[in-house]
Design a protein around this motif. Structure first.
Motif, PDB file in Angstrom:
ATOM      1  N   ASN A 420      -2.816  20.058  16.698  1.00 49.05           N
ATOM      2  CA  ASN A 420      -3.732  19.612  15.649  1.00 49.05           C
ATOM      3  C   ASN A 420      -3.993  18.119  15.807  1.00 49.05           C
ATOM      4  OD1 ASN A 420      -3.574  22.163  13.831  1.00 49.05           O
ATOM      5  ND2 ASN A 420      -1.454  21.635  14.263  1.00 49.05           N
ATOM      6  N   ILE A 421      -5.266  17.740  15.837  1.00 47.61           N
ATOM      7  CA  ILE A 421      -5.618  16.328  15.949  1.00 47.61           C
ATOM      8  C   ILE A 421      -5.638  15.729  14.550  1.00 47.61           C
ATOM      9  CG2 ILE A 421      -7.334  14.654  16.732  1.00 47.61           C
ATOM     10  CD1 ILE A 421      -8.317  16.710  18.730  1.00 47.61           C
ATOM     11  N   GLY A 422      -4.706  14.826  14.295  1.00 44.23           N
ATOM     12  CA  GLY A 422      -4.641  14.175  12.993  1.00 44.23           C
ATOM     13  C   GLY A 422      -5.774  13.185  12.804  1.00 44.23           C
ATOM     14  N   THR A 423      -5.873  12.622  11.621  1.00 44.48           N
ATOM     15  CA  THR A 423      -6.963  11.682  11.330  1.00 44.48           C
ATOM     16  C   THR A 423      -6.892  10.430  12.190  1.00 44.48           C
ATOM     17  OG1 THR A 423      -5.655  10.758   9.505  1.00 44.48           O
ATOM     18  CG2 THR A 423      -7.257  12.483   8.965  1.00 44.48           C
ATOM     19  N   ASP A 424      -5.700  10.110  12.705  1.00 37.18           N
ATOM     20  CA  ASP A 424      -5.548   8.941  13.582  1.00 37.18           C
ATOM     21  C   ASP A 424      -5.534   9.328  15.057  1.00 37.18           C
ATOM     22  OD1 ASP A 424      -3.137  10.248  13.672  1.00 37.18           O
ATOM     23  OD2 ASP A 424      -1.898   8.483  13.250  1.00 37.18           O
ATOM     24  N   GLY A 425      -5.795  10.607  15.363  1.00 35.11           N
ATOM     25  CA  GLY A 425      -5.807  11.072  16.747  1.00 35.11           C
ATOM     26  C   GLY A 425      -4.469  11.546  17.257  1.00 35.11           C
ATOM     27  N   SER A 426      -3.420  11.429  16.449  1.00 33.36           N
ATOM     28  CA  SER A 426      -2.100  11.905  16.867  1.00 33.36           C
ATOM     29  C   SER A 426      -2.070  13.431  16.847  1.00 33.36           C
ATOM     30  CB  SER A 426      -1.024  11.351  15.937  1.00 33.36           C
ATOM     31  OG  SER A 426      -1.229  11.814  14.601  1.00 33.36           O
ATOM     32  N   VAL A 427      -1.083  13.998  17.561  1.00 34.18           N
ATOM     33  CA  VAL A 427      -0.927  15.452  17.598  1.00 34.18           C
ATOM     34  C   VAL A 427       0.509  15.819  17.235  1.00 34.18           C
ATOM     35  CG1 VAL A 427      -2.746  15.740  19.330  1.00 34.18           C
ATOM     36  CG2 VAL A 427      -0.369  15.463  20.078  1.00 34.18           C
TER      37      VAL A 427
END
Length: 580
Positions: A420-427
């Motif tokens: 899942n790509i978080g709002t900051d681009g983290s997974v």
């Protein structure tokens, strides 16, 4: 897949949709029961026509009441409850459910308070402020709805429907009409053949020496509710859900010209007619003919027409006036992907995560039966709390998949995850745990309304993560339901070219994401793509054909699709991306 199973699933889906409105609750017991039963019948390999009501109740997801409704549909071609709800809720009112943010309770409120029962009425209520005055709503809700209507082009003068609603109807009609005695050939044309995301109406072309039986078959078809007009060579009807269908009977000697005429966009056809004029010919739906002598130059096949105009074959999906005629004249069109080119599927779910229906063994066996050479199992990761798998679960699944690969010996099986790509681009997971996977798909599943800058940074950060081989369904759109995120494509292209990360062409008809425009622009820049099914059942592996067609619509060269590559080359690419 038995055709009746498809029809039953479609009827149950419609029953669920109407029940949402009737009970004003999208999560009511009956709604969930009908939806669950529809998915169960979709994935069922047995033919429902050969199953008793008792046998149907043994299918996981089908209860006694629903089984009785299925048998009634199989036996009588109708479900009494469905017919009653159709009478109560007209198509115009149901189309309001296509507006994101507008649920069944608000639908009832609009009807009771404002007497709004269709999209035009809703737009009027949004424009004059009546909607914002409804209890518990306000200007912000009105603004969001108006924006959603605009972005999804729901209010276009010609009502267009998502392709996932239209293609099954067209394929059913083609299959049924092909069985009419005397019919030689039958096919659909128009924007559906070009594989547009949304479709205005369906054009069917038939060759037969006796038009009367096929015209009658369409008029009397159980999908048809109204006959607009019917003559010797053309019949126009409207289906039960309001889709317009035109059937034309053409001579076999004219079928190619008719397919060219009724398939191409207006601009594409103008370009072809100009080439005909330059040669002293005319091009119509009947033939390519000499202007002076009326002698037919070509018309029986589409290939004949393009050959006569000194053009390389232009695939139907490309006929949009995007420079394809000039490229065909220069013999500069790329070799497009064919279904047989696909050697692997890189985004697949099993019953390990909450939304998969088949076991890992069943998914692998189905992939092998379809002739694939490699397969990535990518169940949902832990941040998707409803369906995700925790770390211990992922490790257990990895061991079982490795054992399965050893036992079978016919497919290369990659253990991955849909991150899942978080709002900051983290997974999901930390870098060390991510490194244990052999493959990674990363997708946006939330926060769809953020700014272009935020969404671009989000995607670029994920692309640069070495654990990510493919960006799944890049915009996150769902046709007819959700427009997806907006992002700076140039920045995404730059990041993909720098890392070797591929963009996914998701084969699910409800997504078809990346869009054709993204495929076209990113493909021309040299970005790699993966055509994946995102299958949650064994049957959905067959959706690969839709992803292939979407890639063709974007003019994507076959060599830029990573899962057309031989196993060794593909695995080298996987490791290159993951090594950073």
């Amino acid at each position: 897949m038995p055709r009746m199973n498809d029809d039953v699933a479609a009827a149950l889906d419609e029953l669920a949709r109407l029940t949402k409105v009737d009970e004003q609750d999208p999560n009511s017991f009956r709604v969930r029961a009908y939806e669950k039963a529809a998915r169960a019948i979709e994935s069922l390999s047995d033919d429902v026509t050969e199953m008793s009501a008792n046998a149907l109740t043994t299918v996981d997801g089908v209860g006694k009441s629903t089984a009785a409704k299925i048998r009634q549909y199989v036996d009588d071609g109708r479900i009494d409850k469905l017919e009653a709800l159709r009478e109560q809720y007209p198509p115009g009112q149901l189309e309001l459910l296509d507006v994101p943010g507008l649920g069944p309770k608000m639908l009832a409120l609009l009807d009771e308070v404002l007497e709004v029962r269709d999209l035009a009425g809703l737009q009027a209520a949004l424009a004059d402020g009546r909607f914002a005055d409804l209890p518990g709503l306000g200007d912000k809700t009105a603004e969001n709805l108006a924006h959603a209507i605009d972005r999804m082009h729901l209010a276009s003068k010609t009502r267009r429907r998502p392709i996932h609603d239209v293609l099954p109807v067209a394929e059913r009609l083609v299959a049924d009409l092909a069985e009419v005695p005397g019919v030689e050939q039958v096919a659909f044309a128009g924007s559906l053949r070009r594989f547009r995301d949304t479709i205005g109406d369906v054009d069917l072309l038939v060759t037969t020496a006796d038009p009367a039986p096929v015209m009658a078959a369409l008029r009397d078809h159980d999908l048809v509710s109204d006959v607009v007009g019917s003559g010797d060579t053309k019949t126009s009807v409207v289906t039960r859900d309001g889709l317009s269908v035109d059937l034309r009977v053409v001579p076999a000697a004219s079928l190619g010209a008719a397919m060219v005429y009724f398939t191409g966009s207006k601009g594409h056809n103008i370009a072809l007619r100009q080439r005909a004029i330059d040669r002293g010919w005319t091009l119509s739906e009947y033939a390519l003919s000499d202007t002076e002598t009326d002698e037919v130059v070509a018309g029986a096949t589409e290939q004949d027409v393009y050959d006569a105009l000194d053009l390389a074959w232009v695939a139907p999906e490309l006929r949009e006036d995007n420079g394809e005629v000039a490229r065909a004249a220069a013999d500069d069109l790329p070799r497009l992907v064919e279904l047989d080119d696909l050697r692997g599927d890189l985004h697949d779910h099993t019953d390990w995560s909450g939304d998969g229906r088949n076991t890992m063994e069943e998914m692998v066996a189905a992939a092998a039966a379809r002739g694939l050479d490699y397969l990535a199992i990518t169940d949902h990761a832990e941040d998707l709390r409803i369906n995700g798998i925790d770390r211990d679960g992922m490790r257990r699944q990895r061991r079982e998949l490795a054992d399965l690969e050893d036992q079978r010996g016919d497919l290369r099986l990659l253990h991955g995850a849909e991150l899942n790509i978080g709002t900051d681009g983290s997974v999901d997971y930390d870098p060390d745990f991510l490194a244990e996977f052999g493959f990674g798909v990363a997708s946006v599943h939330s926060a769809f309304t953020r700014s272009v800058a935020d969404q671009t940074a989000r995607l670029v950060t994920a692309i640069r993560n070495p654990a990510v081989n493919v960006i799944g369904h890049p915009s996150g759109r769902k046709l007819g339901k959700r427009p997806g995120i907006e992002f700076d494509l140039d920045a995404v292209i730059e990041a993909c070219l720098a890392t070797g990360t591929a963009l996914e062409i998701n084969s699910n008809l409800h997504r078809l994401d990346a869009t054709a425009e993204v495929v076209r622009d990113a493909g021309r820049a040299g970005v790699l793509f993966a055509i994946s099914t995102d299958a949650h059942t064994t049957r959905e592996l067959d959706n690969a054909r839709h992803g292939v067609t979407q890639s063709r619509r974007g003019g994507l060269p076959a060599e830029q699709v990573v899962n057309t590559w031989p196993r060794a080359r593909f695995l080298d690419w996987v490791e290159q991306v993951r090594s950073g």
